[in-house]
Design an enzyme around this catalytic site. Sequence first.
Site, PDB file in Angstrom:
ATOM      1  N   LYS A   1       0.823  -1.223   0.000  1.00  0.00           N
ATOM      2  CA  LYS A   1       0.000   0.000   0.000  1.00  0.00           C
ATOM      3  C   LYS A   1       0.852   1.266   0.000  1.00  0.00           C
ATOM      4  O   LYS A   1       0.600   2.181  -0.764  1.00  0.00           O
ATOM      5  CB  LYS A   1      -0.919   0.048   1.235  1.00  0.00           C
ATOM      6  CG  LYS A   1      -1.937  -1.063   1.315  1.00  0.00           C
ATOM      7  CD  LYS A   1      -2.896  -0.840   2.478  1.00  0.00           C
ATOM      8  CE  LYS A   1      -2.220  -0.829   3.850  1.00  0.00           C
ATOM      9  NZ  LYS A   1      -1.702  -2.121   4.289  1.00  0.00           N
TER      10      LYS A   1
ATOM     11  N   ARG B   1      11.383  -7.163   4.492  1.00  0.00           N
ATOM     12  CA  ARG B   1      11.494  -5.759   4.896  1.00  0.00           C
ATOM     13  C   ARG B   1      12.130  -5.670   6.292  1.00  0.00           C
ATOM     14  O   ARG B   1      12.911  -4.769   6.572  1.00  0.00           O
ATOM     15  CB  ARG B   1      10.104  -5.105   4.898  1.00  0.00           C
ATOM     16  CG  ARG B   1      10.149  -3.622   5.236  1.00  0.00           C
ATOM     17  CD  ARG B   1       8.788  -2.963   5.048  1.00  0.00           C
ATOM     18  NE  ARG B   1       7.873  -3.299   6.115  1.00  0.00           N
ATOM     19  CZ  ARG B   1       6.585  -2.934   6.125  1.00  0.00           C
ATOM     20  NH1 ARG B   1       6.070  -2.264   5.116  1.00  0.00           N
ATOM     21  NH2 ARG B   1       5.802  -3.251   7.124  1.00  0.00           N
TER      22      ARG B   1
ATOM     23  N   ARG C   1      12.304  -2.472  10.861  1.00  0.00           N
ATOM     24  CA  ARG C   1      11.160  -1.828  11.510  1.00  0.00           C
ATOM     25  C   ARG C   1      10.793  -2.641  12.740  1.00  0.00           C
ATOM     26  O   ARG C   1      10.685  -3.857  12.681  1.00  0.00           O
ATOM     27  CB  ARG C   1       9.980  -1.782  10.527  1.00  0.00           C
ATOM     28  CG  ARG C   1       9.363  -0.420  10.426  1.00  0.00           C
ATOM     29  CD  ARG C   1       8.293  -0.403   9.364  1.00  0.00           C
ATOM     30  NE  ARG C   1       7.021  -0.938   9.855  1.00  0.00           N
ATOM     31  CZ  ARG C   1       5.887  -0.812   9.173  1.00  0.00           C
ATOM     32  NH1 ARG C   1       5.870  -0.217   8.009  1.00  0.00           N
ATOM     33  NH2 ARG C   1       4.776  -1.319   9.675  1.00  0.00           N
TER      34      ARG C   1
ATOM     35  N   ARG D   1      -0.241  -8.761  13.532  1.00  0.00           N
ATOM     36  CA  ARG D   1      -0.802  -7.685  12.703  1.00  0.00           C
ATOM     37  C   ARG D   1      -1.744  -8.243  11.644  1.00  0.00           C
ATOM     38  O   ARG D   1      -2.775  -7.646  11.347  1.00  0.00           O
ATOM     39  CB  ARG D   1       0.316  -6.877  12.046  1.00  0.00           C
ATOM     40  CG  ARG D   1       0.860  -5.817  12.981  1.00  0.00           C
ATOM     41  CD  ARG D   1       2.230  -5.338  12.580  1.00  0.00           C
ATOM     42  NE  ARG D   1       2.276  -4.825  11.240  1.00  0.00           N
ATOM     43  CZ  ARG D   1       3.373  -4.836  10.469  1.00  0.00           C
ATOM     44  NH1 ARG D   1       4.490  -5.343  10.909  1.00  0.00           N
ATOM     45  NH2 ARG D   1       3.329  -4.333   9.270  1.00  0.00           N
TER      46      ARG D   1
HETATM   47  P1  ADP Z   1       1.257  -1.998   7.746  1.00  0.00           P
HETATM   48  O1  ADP Z   1       0.503  -1.590   6.512  1.00  0.00           O
HETATM   49  O2  ADP Z   1       2.542  -2.677   7.423  1.00  0.00           O
HETATM   50  O3  ADP Z   1       0.416  -2.747   8.720  1.00  0.00           O
HETATM   51  P2  ADP Z   1       1.256   0.755   8.664  1.00  0.00           P
HETATM   52  O4  ADP Z   1       2.488   1.534   8.402  1.00  0.00           O
HETATM   53  O5  ADP Z   1       0.062   1.079   7.851  1.00  0.00           O
HETATM   54  O6  ADP Z   1       1.727  -0.733   8.520  1.00  0.00           O
HETATM   55  O7  ADP Z   1       0.848   0.870  10.193  1.00  0.00           O
HETATM   56  C1  ADP Z   1       1.747   0.528  11.222  1.00  0.00           C
HETATM   57  C2  ADP Z   1       1.053   0.537  12.598  1.00  0.00           C
HETATM   58  O8  ADP Z   1       0.536   1.859  12.866  1.00  0.00           O
HETATM   59  C3  ADP Z   1      -0.162  -0.371  12.735  1.00  0.00           C
HETATM   60  O9  ADP Z   1       0.193  -1.700  13.025  1.00  0.00           O
HETATM   61  C4  ADP Z   1      -0.911   0.327  13.879  1.00  0.00           C
HETATM   62  O10 ADP Z   1      -0.321   0.061  15.128  1.00  0.00           O
HETATM   63  C5  ADP Z   1      -0.702   1.794  13.606  1.00  0.00           C
HETATM   64  N1  ADP Z   1      -1.783   2.337  12.764  1.00  0.00           N
HETATM   65  C6  ADP Z   1      -1.637   2.812  11.489  1.00  0.00           C
HETATM   66  N2  ADP Z   1      -2.814   3.233  11.009  1.00  0.00           N
HETATM   67  C7  ADP Z   1      -3.738   3.017  11.985  1.00  0.00           C
HETATM   68  C8  ADP Z   1      -5.135   3.223  12.105  1.00  0.00           C
HETATM   69  N3  ADP Z   1      -5.852   3.728  11.103  1.00  0.00           N
HETATM   70  N4  ADP Z   1      -5.748   2.892  13.267  1.00  0.00           N
HETATM   71  C9  ADP Z   1      -5.070   2.383  14.273  1.00  0.00           C
HETATM   72  N5  ADP Z   1      -3.746   2.146  14.240  1.00  0.00           N
HETATM   73  C10 ADP Z   1      -3.078   2.450  13.115  1.00  0.00           C
END
Ligand code: ADP
Length: 193
Positions: A14, A128, A134, A145
């Site tokens: 994404k 990654r 990360r 997750r």
């Molecule tokens: P990925 O797509 O790899 O899961 P992101 O970078 O989108 O990672 O998000 C990383 C972390 O940030 C999530 O696991 C969560 O803890 C937090 N997070 C991101 N966006 C949201 C959201 N909309 N609501 C709640 N937590 C969020």
Amino acid sequence: MPNLLIVGPPGAGKGTQAVRIAEALGVPAVSTGDIFRQNIKEQTELGQRVSAILDAGEYVPDSLTNELIDDRLAQDDAAGGYLLDGYPRTAGQVEFLDGVNLRRGEELDAVVRLVADTDEVVRRLLARAADQGRSDDTEAVIRHRLEVYERETAPLIAIFAERGLVVEVDGIGAVDEVTERILAGLAARGVAA
Ligand code: ADP
């Protein structure tokens, strides 16, 4: 200019695609994950509040996340449209975003659903992890997750499908190819630069 979402499991690509699509369409790519990570890095108050949550692979509470998005979408560069990556992730966030759009007098134009199977996303996330380190990319946290995604976020796609907004795109293939697929899918719905 369009209001767009990109949705899909962690590791579907994404973030990579969001930046490219946003650039092509002239809207900002807004990633809640990136904003949280930036705040953690800069040790802001928000960063301190969410750091342990991210490391555990849990979701940040809606109250914090919604406020963050409200502020971000109020900035000038998002006045004409936006591409949200990683938001909304819960039913409460969908409802909040609906309210934001209502106030703007606008609607979502499309939701890009990036499809990738679990084996592929786990493989990518582990790669990654080896590459970027990360802190939420350890194998146990990755698994968690994915579970949280399946439970909380995957069911929300049905809401957007009912509204006729979903553009489904195969996320497997070269990065450029996937970008082309997304842009073609959006163009077919009348969303173009
Ligand atoms: P990925 O797509 O790899 O899961 P992101 O970078 O989108 O990672 O998000 C990383 C972390 O940030 C999530 O696991 C969560 O803890 C937090 N997070 C991101 N966006 C949201 C959201 N909309 N609501 C709640 N937590 C969020």
